[in-house]
Design an enzyme around this catalytic site. Structure first.
Site, PDB file in Angstrom:
ATOM      1  N   ILE A  59       0.819  -1.216   0.000  1.00  0.00           N
ATOM      2  CA  ILE A  59       0.000   0.000   0.000  1.00  0.00           C
ATOM      3  C   ILE A  59       0.854   1.268   0.000  1.00  0.00           C
ATOM      4  O   ILE A  59       0.353   2.364  -0.227  1.00  0.00           O
ATOM      5  CB  ILE A  59      -0.987  -0.031   1.191  1.00  0.00           C
ATOM      6  CG1 ILE A  59      -1.808  -1.325   1.148  1.00  0.00           C
ATOM      7  CG2 ILE A  59      -1.922   1.151   1.197  1.00  0.00           C
ATOM      8  CD1 ILE A  59      -2.567  -1.562  -0.157  1.00  0.00           C
ATOM      9  N   GLU A 114       8.096   5.382   1.094  1.00  0.00           N
ATOM     10  CA  GLU A 114       7.655   6.572   1.856  1.00  0.00           C
ATOM     11  C   GLU A 114       8.554   6.923   3.041  1.00  0.00           C
ATOM     12  O   GLU A 114       8.095   7.488   4.035  1.00  0.00           O
ATOM     13  CB  GLU A 114       6.187   6.414   2.318  1.00  0.00           C
ATOM     14  CG  GLU A 114       5.226   6.180   1.165  1.00  0.00           C
ATOM     15  CD  GLU A 114       3.757   6.035   1.586  1.00  0.00           C
ATOM     16  OE1 GLU A 114       3.389   6.490   2.677  1.00  0.00           O
ATOM     17  OE2 GLU A 114       2.987   5.475   0.794  1.00  0.00           O
ATOM     18  N   ASP A 118      -4.190   7.965  -2.453  1.00  0.00           N
ATOM     19  CA  ASP A 118      -4.831   7.422  -1.247  1.00  0.00           C
ATOM     20  C   ASP A 118      -5.981   8.306  -0.790  1.00  0.00           C
ATOM     21  O   ASP A 118      -5.809   9.510  -0.631  1.00  0.00           O
ATOM     22  CB  ASP A 118      -3.810   7.356  -0.093  1.00  0.00           C
ATOM     23  CG  ASP A 118      -2.746   6.301  -0.322  1.00  0.00           C
ATOM     24  OD1 ASP A 118      -3.068   5.248  -0.895  1.00  0.00           O
ATOM     25  OD2 ASP A 118      -1.589   6.527   0.092  1.00  0.00           O
ATOM     26  N   HIS A 142      -6.716   3.912  -2.490  1.00  0.00           N
ATOM     27  CA  HIS A 142      -6.678   3.037  -1.315  1.00  0.00           C
ATOM     28  C   HIS A 142      -7.555   3.635  -0.224  1.00  0.00           C
ATOM     29  O   HIS A 142      -7.549   4.844  -0.011  1.00  0.00           O
ATOM     30  CB  HIS A 142      -5.238   2.892  -0.811  1.00  0.00           C
ATOM     31  CG  HIS A 142      -5.154   2.299   0.557  1.00  0.00           C
ATOM     32  ND1 HIS A 142      -5.370   0.963   0.788  1.00  0.00           N
ATOM     33  CD2 HIS A 142      -4.928   2.867   1.763  1.00  0.00           C
ATOM     34  CE1 HIS A 142      -5.273   0.739   2.097  1.00  0.00           C
ATOM     35  NE2 HIS A 142      -5.001   1.876   2.705  1.00  0.00           N
ATOM     36  N   HIS A 146      -1.973  -4.081  11.517  1.00  0.00           N
ATOM     37  CA  HIS A 146      -1.809  -3.517  12.858  1.00  0.00           C
ATOM     38  C   HIS A 146      -1.452  -4.575  13.883  1.00  0.00           C
ATOM     39  O   HIS A 146      -1.255  -4.272  15.048  1.00  0.00           O
ATOM     40  CB  HIS A 146      -3.068  -2.769  13.289  1.00  0.00           C
ATOM     41  CG  HIS A 146      -3.201  -1.453  12.599  1.00  0.00           C
ATOM     42  ND1 HIS A 146      -4.296  -1.116  11.847  1.00  0.00           N
ATOM     43  CD2 HIS A 146      -2.342  -0.424  12.516  1.00  0.00           C
ATOM     44  CE1 HIS A 146      -4.098   0.094  11.346  1.00  0.00           C
ATOM     45  NE2 HIS A 146      -2.924   0.534  11.736  1.00  0.00           N
TER      46      HIS A 146
HETATM   47  N1  GLN Z   1       0.229   4.999   1.269  1.00  0.00           N
HETATM   48  C1  GLN Z   1      -0.046   5.097   2.665  1.00  0.00           C
HETATM   49  C2  GLN Z   1       0.858   4.140   3.435  1.00  0.00           C
HETATM   50  O1  GLN Z   1       1.133   3.094   2.981  1.00  0.00           O
HETATM   51  C3  GLN Z   1      -1.476   4.783   2.976  1.00  0.00           C
HETATM   52  C4  GLN Z   1      -1.775   4.904   4.447  1.00  0.00           C
HETATM   53  C5  GLN Z   1      -3.235   4.907   4.793  1.00  0.00           C
HETATM   54  O2  GLN Z   1      -4.070   4.432   4.085  1.00  0.00           O
HETATM   55  N2  GLN Z   1      -3.593   5.404   5.937  1.00  0.00           N
HETATM   56  O3  GLN Z   1       1.269   4.414   4.537  1.00  0.00           O
HETATM   57 ZN    ZN Z   2      -4.795   2.418   4.656  1.00  0.00          ZN
END
Ligand code: GLN
Ligand code: ZN
Length: 745
Positions: free
Chosen positions: A417, A470, A585, A627, A680
């Site tokens: 993601i 990121e 996102d 997302h 998580h």
């Molecule tokens: N691109 C973001 C990440 O991977 C998405 C985070 C999110 O959806 N809160 O951290």
């Molecule tokens: Zn997310």
């Protein structure tokens, strides 16, 4: 003339210096024990009470303090504990319910009404017998009484909201009847301790569904009114709408309503105020960071005094808990004075409550004159927004025609993601750079090394579509906000997102524009290291808006479109740099949905328009991803379709495949990546587990449209969890692919 009474409905609870986060993390790591954790928890709660006492608040809401989440607290206090946690006790059970344990999934987590706070969803199994276990709460109230005396007003999550938000396999009415005696015994205990008033928080009252809940509210508050305590029935985040007439007739002494959202004043004007009740007027906004406008405030208080028929029937309060704003603006010395002057965080709001209650609003207008002279206005951005036309919102080809032009991928394409572990090393690097201890070259070299590592891991594991990781981002909104004009940042302005996760929302105080490219360098570094396509990674306009504190005098649509135009330019630059897929996102799209159905369409139209404005001019050959996570998406399927993204990845593990089933039933026409494991949880999912998940997904989405990815970004995990998890994910995918090849051959 006597002053009005003042009241609060909850206070920040994380510690001015994030003490609770540190204590929690130490406890989880085993470097701190339970005593240390509880000591910190109590200190933080006490500091909040003392601040409210010092500010002269007359009725201080007590009980918003929590180790993780108040809905979890109340689930446990009423024995609403799913079977799978029954072998655990005490803090072990508490944190297992919050975060999961090997083989024991956590409670579902979702957003608290239209805020960016996430609560744990109570789960009420058929077999469960509610039982009272509220000793911790009584202890908290007793501690508060020592500091606040009679000013301490316990905050209790109301029974109807608790049940309405729960995932239940039991009958509503029967469970309510089982809970009410426990609530009553709690009230008796509180009464024995000398408590005279309690707050029942029932935000479900503002929902469109409240009408259907009316019989439950009526029987519940009839029963609770027998306790002899003064009940303050509290709602927030919107007006009561059509429910106002019956809610105002409920047998409670005080009714607290939100005057900062919806139109509560008109409702009272139309239907009148009940003679037997005090109005707790939530007129200081618990969710915005702006100081009051003294002229408007004086008029409002005057109007309120008139409609309720006298000073003694009116209290001045915050509209909601102050947990949604940081502790104090006074500490933000680095902000320009004209801006800092108009900011009000929790402490400033306490001071405003007193000022309103005593009628002392002299001189509060000038700060606003100074602010307007200072805040950036950008005529060219305003003009660009006003010139937008239909074509600006529509991609040049429909999905069916653009898909063949896009990047070719194997069956069940695998991806992540966006974020990869935010290790101590990367945080140190960013902090050093921020403090000026590193040159830009050294800093970027450090980030690039981490990016290279992440790309290497993904390549090595064989993922099909990669991300850069990121590492340059502390936060998915803050990062972009820092590169755009019109945003300001606090240094200490943390608010709780969930559990020990806190965010520092930026403040949007002027027009938004993009002076230069924001993500292209990091994308290019990653793409240069691999043959595989790397996804450009952007945070969408609605999420940037919803996770900031926007100006309240500029329409949200206007701000969202300004951000969208900046992101649109970024997409053009990413394409120029060779991006074949770009993810935008929008995890906050759903949470901005108004609480009243009649206002949904208006919001969804501009919110999806903002996303379309961001992505429409992308080449048809560019695969646009989006997302979303940790929300109820069933209500917004049409809006999700209207985004016209080529691929959507959704968080799934904590909602029992609900979103996927809904998308399947809806007939969602494009590609979907339902999360295959809960990010998580520290648990490494096995290949068997993921394989079973994927097989279950195939009931709801056809094989040619199924993507494979974790639930959400991996920033909170460690590499030693991420690598085996992704390896297992790839193994599961390989098994399915082999099987399909065998079947085809
Ligand atoms: N691109 C973001 C990440 O991977 C998405 C985070 C999110 O959806 N809160 O951290
Ligand atoms: Zn997310």
């Amino acid at each position: 003339m006597t002053d009005f009474l003042t009241q609060t409905l909850g206070y920040p609870r994380i510690g001015k210096d994030r003490e609770l986060k540190r204590a929690l993390e130490a406890y989880w790591k085993g470097t701190g024990d339970a005593d240390q954790l509880l000591t910190t928890f109590r200190q933080v709660a006490e500091e909040g009470w003392r601040a409210q006492l010092a500010a002269g608040i007359d009725r201080v809401g007590v009980g918003s303090a929590t180790l993780y989440d108040q809905m979890l607290d109340w689930s446990i206090r009423f024995g609403l504990i799913p079977e799978r946690f029954s072998a655990l006790k005490g803090l072990d059970r508490y944190f297992a319910m919050a975060r999961g344990e090997p083989g024991i999934p956590a409670l579902e987590m979702t957003k608290w009404f239209d805020t960016n706070y996430h609560y744990l969803v109570p789960e009420i199994d058929a077999g469960v017998t509610p039982e009272a276990d509220y000793g911790d709460f009584l202890d908290l109230v007793e501690r508060a009484q020592r500091i606040l005396g009679a000013r301490a007003v316990p905050i209790i999550v109301g029974p109807v909201t608790l049940l309405f938000l729960a995932r239940r396999s039991t009958d509503f009415e029967l469970t309510l009847q089982a809970l009410l005696p426990l609530y009553l015994s709690l009230l008796n205990r509180l009464s024995d301790m000398g408590v005279e008033e309690v707050q029942f928080h029932e935000p479900a009252l503002v929902l469109s569904e409240a009408g259907e809940l009316r019989p439950y509210f009526e029987s519940a508050y009839m029963a609770l009114s027998g306790s002899g305590l003064a009940i303050n029935l509290v709602s927030y985040f919107d007006d009561l709408g059509e429910s106002y007439p019956w809610v105002s007739a409920l047998p409670v002494s005080i009714l607290s309503l939100d005057f900062t959202r919806g139109d509560t004043l008109s409702l009272i004007g139309t239907h009148g105020w009940p003679e037997d009740k005090v109005l707790g007027a939530g007129i200081v906004d618990g969710r915005s960071v702006w100081r009051i406008n003294p002229v408007q405030m004086t008029e409002l208080v005057e109007a309120l005094r008139e409609v309720v028929g006298g000073r003694d029937r009116l209290r001045i309060g915050a509209s909601s808990s102050l947990q949604f704003v940081p502790y104090t603006a006074g500490r933000e010395r680095e902000l320009p004075e004209p801006l800092r002057g108009v900011l009000a965080f929790a402490e400033e709001k306490l001071e405003e409550l007193r000022a309103i209650a005593t009628g002392d609003l002299q001189g509060r207008g000038e700060i606003w004159t100074d602010f307007y002279a200072f805040a950036p206005a950008d005529a060219s951005v305003q003009a660009r927004v006003s010139r937008l036309e239909a074509g600006d919102f529509t991609r040049s080809l429909p999905y069916g025609d653009r898909r063949p032009l896009q990047v070719p991928l194997p069956l069940f394409p695998t991806t992540t993601i966006g974020s990869f572990p935010q290790t101590a090393q990367v945080r140190r690097l960013r902090a050093q750079y921020r403090r000026g201890e590193l040159t830009r070259e050294t800093y970027e070299a450090g980030i690039d090394a981490l990016t290279a590592y992440a790309v290497g891991v993904q390549d090595g594991l064989g993922l099909d579509m990669l991300v850069h990781g990121e590492f340059e981002r502390t936060d998915m909104v803050e990062y972009f906000a820092e590169k755009l004009t019109g945003f300001a940042f606090t240094r200490h302005g943390w608010v709780q997102s969930f559990g020990s996760r806190y965010v520092r929302p930026p403040i949007i105080y002027g027009d938004v524009a993009r002076p230069s490219a924001m993500t292209v360098r990091e994308f290019a570094v990653a793409q240069a290291l691999t043959e595989k396509p790397v996804k450009g990674m952007l945070t969408g306009p609605v999420t940037i808006l919803n996770w900031s504190y926007p100006r309240t005098d500029i329409p949200k649509q206007e701000i969202a479109f300004q951000i969208a135009l900046a992101l649109r330019d970024e997409i053009a630059d990413l394409e120029e740099a060779g991006a074949r897929a770009i993810q935008v996102d929008e995890p906050a799209l759903r949470e901005g949905l108004p609480l009243k159905r009649e206002r949904w369409d208006a919001y969804m139209t501009w919110a999806t328009d903002a996303f379309r404005l961001t992505t429409a001019l992308a080449s048809p050959a560019t695969q646009v991803h989006t997302h979303m996570c940790y929300s109820e998406f069933g209500d917004i399927l049409e809006a999700i379709e209207r985004l016209d993204a080529d691929v959507i990845s959704i968080e799934n593990a904590r909602s029992d495949d609900a979103t996927l089933r809904q998308l399947g039933a809806y007939g969602y026409p494009r590609e979907v990546g339902p999360g295959v494991y809960d990010i998580h949880s520290p648990v490494v999912p096995t290949a068997d587990f993921i394989e079973a998940k994927l097989r279950s997904f195939l009931h709801h989405v056809t094989a040619d449209r199924l993507w494979v990815n974790p639930d959400c970004g991996l920033k909170t995990r460690a590499w030693k969890e991420v690598i085996p998890s992704l390896r297992n994910m790839m193994e599961a995918v390989e098994r399915l692919r082999r099987e399909l090849i065998r079947e085809a051959g």
